[in-house]
Motif scaffolding. Sequence first.
Motif, PDB file in Angstrom:
ATOM      1  N   HIS A  30       5.718  28.069  -4.138  1.00  0.00           N
ATOM      2  CA  HIS A  30       6.268  29.487  -3.795  1.00  0.00           C
ATOM      3  C   HIS A  30       5.410  30.361  -3.124  1.00  0.00           C
ATOM      4  O   HIS A  30       5.855  31.044  -2.379  1.00  0.00           O
ATOM      5  N   ASP A  31       4.172  30.222  -3.320  1.00  0.00           N
ATOM      6  CA  ASP A  31       3.164  31.090  -2.707  1.00  0.00           C
ATOM      7  C   ASP A  31       2.858  30.938  -1.120  1.00  0.00           C
ATOM      8  O   ASP A  31       2.677  31.428  -0.258  1.00  0.00           O
ATOM      9  N   THR A  32       2.942  29.436  -0.922  1.00  0.00           N
ATOM     10  CA  THR A  32       2.254  29.036   0.282  1.00  0.00           C
ATOM     11  C   THR A  32       3.386  28.804   1.260  1.00  0.00           C
ATOM     12  O   THR A  32       3.401  28.726   2.629  1.00  0.00           O
ATOM     13  N   GLY A  33       4.657  28.159   0.672  1.00  0.00           N
ATOM     14  CA  GLY A  33       5.660  28.049   1.863  1.00  0.00           C
ATOM     15  C   GLY A  33       6.084  26.544   1.829  1.00  0.00           C
ATOM     16  O   GLY A  33       5.444  25.648   1.063  1.00  0.00           O
ATOM     17  N   ALA A  34       6.933  26.071   2.129  1.00  0.00           N
ATOM     18  CA  ALA A  34       7.639  24.715   2.167  1.00  0.00           C
ATOM     19  C   ALA A  34       7.104  23.663   3.041  1.00  0.00           C
ATOM     20  O   ALA A  34       7.346  22.457   2.928  1.00  0.00           O
ATOM     21  N   GLU A  35       6.411  24.118   4.092  1.00  0.00           N
ATOM     22  CA  GLU A  35       5.963  22.992   5.166  1.00  0.00           C
ATOM     23  C   GLU A  35       4.669  22.857   5.380  1.00  0.00           C
ATOM     24  O   GLU A  35       4.102  22.051   6.043  1.00  0.00           O
ATOM     25  N   TRP A  36       3.769  23.263   4.368  1.00  0.00           N
ATOM     26  CA  TRP A  36       2.299  22.775   4.353  1.00  0.00           C
ATOM     27  C   TRP A  36       2.026  21.997   2.907  1.00  0.00           C
ATOM     28  O   TRP A  36       2.203  22.449   1.788  1.00  0.00           O
ATOM     29  N   PRO A  37       1.500  20.737   3.210  1.00  0.00           N
ATOM     30  CA  PRO A  37       1.241  19.803   2.034  1.00  0.00           C
ATOM     31  C   PRO A  37       0.148  20.439   1.214  1.00  0.00           C
ATOM     32  O   PRO A  37      -0.671  21.078   1.605  1.00  0.00           O
ATOM     33  N   ILE A  38       0.053  19.985  -0.136  1.00  0.00           N
ATOM     34  CA  ILE A  38      -1.013  20.318  -0.846  1.00  0.00           C
ATOM     35  C   ILE A  38      -1.969  19.353  -0.573  1.00  0.00           C
ATOM     36  O   ILE A  38      -1.692  18.042  -1.144  1.00  0.00           O
ATOM     37  N   LEU A  39      -3.339  19.589  -0.376  1.00  0.00           N
ATOM     38  CA  LEU A  39      -4.184  18.480  -0.182  1.00  0.00           C
ATOM     39  C   LEU A  39      -5.099  18.406  -1.113  1.00  0.00           C
ATOM     40  O   LEU A  39      -4.932  19.063  -2.307  1.00  0.00           O
TER      41      LEU A  39
END
Length: 472
Positions: A329-338
């Motif tokens: 929700h904070d970061t967006g839909a297109e960046w994965p969680i590393l």
Amino acid sequence: MAMLISAHRLLLGAGCLLCLALLRHITPRPALTWSRPYENDQARPNADHDGTALPTPTPLSLTCELPEGLDDVLVVLKTGATEIYEKLPIHLATTFACLPDYLVYSDVAQQFGAVPVHDALALVSEELRQRHDDLAYYRTLQQHVLSGGDAAELQGDKSWSLDKWKFLPMISDAYRRFDARKRWFVFIEADTYLSAHNLRLWLKQLDASVPVYAGAQVMIGDTEFAHGGSGFVLSVTAAKAFAEVYRKKQTHWEYKMASECCGDKLMAEVLLEATPPVTLHRSFPIIQGETLTSLDWTPTHWCTPAVSWHHADPAGIDKLWRFERGWRHDTGAEWPILFAEYFAAFIEPRISAANGTMRGWDNLSNDWVYEEGNIVHPSYTSATACESFCRQHAQCLQWAWSPGVCRGGKAVRLGRALASRPALGSADGRVARVGVQGKDGAVSGWMLDRFAAWRSQQEPCSTAGLWNTHVW
């Protein structure tokens, strides 16, 4: 008349003030969310009762706002009747809450609330089900449940022996039910956490029109296969190839299963008999066999996205799911969680809050081991001596002491409290046993300054080759 008008105005004004007060009371306040844990963030999330970090709540309306890309994915969960009430509910509340389609397979057919649970072993040939010695426990389990017994009463090693038999019929049946309506078939177990956010982004890198069989690589003998507990993925093309090979010689594969150790191994052998053969797309560390608490936080993982975690218990699945929703929700839909982000959210706060030292704790250090009786070494005489030993070795990032034993580690691990299981997953099979005296005196420590220096060398993570997987 003037006094009457004034009275009406007073009443009208009071009514307006009351309405404003009520509106202020019922208007939703902006939801608190978890900011992405960048290196320069000062704020850290609160800690749960066990010390592991928890995100602030995510509004319920946001939990299922997943972007396009999951409609063509089927997630299949494999479990057992003896554990289903312990492990399935958390997936219904989290993993499956926002997925369009999923299937659950077990060794007893039942209706779990609104969810049908399919008996994978009912798809095995009747002759084997009724007569084969390997399936005697299955017959006992069926009879026990039919007579009104609770399957959990039969929990034990025998229930585990049925697990391998579920793989082949489960995969074949899942494809039969959905075939070309899905492009991807994703298989997990009841103690697997699956990140739907990262899964969607990963599948965008793969081509479903070709046979893709992806998972964390394991080798037994000459067969390389995807570890089932970590999760694995089949493209629709690969699932079709599997189903065709399996159905042509189903009895052959069933009798071969009787002599095999593992269903996930035989699954790979079925795929190798396809035309052309379907080989494994090695996907470690994206597909992960460890837990947050047992993982070694090294460059192998640090700048890589994490699609799955194994040995996750219900508390751990819940924490990971809530973190993922708030983070997206904070970061967006297109960046994965590393992996680096998971460390910043769950591991670093715990170690920092303890100021780098925990009592009654085992951080799984195992690169240096000095044990009284096996070797003469000053490090095992006290916790202070063990810490001093670690300080003398530049590569040592953490240490663990219990009476008569000193261990050092070159990688950071969180580990677990010796008195209980960790809430982020069970690593019981990987944790050395210690005696009562060891539990009473055990201390674990981390070289915070050294890890901070190591971490600064890894970041910021590059987007180049983000989805590359580790090849042995």
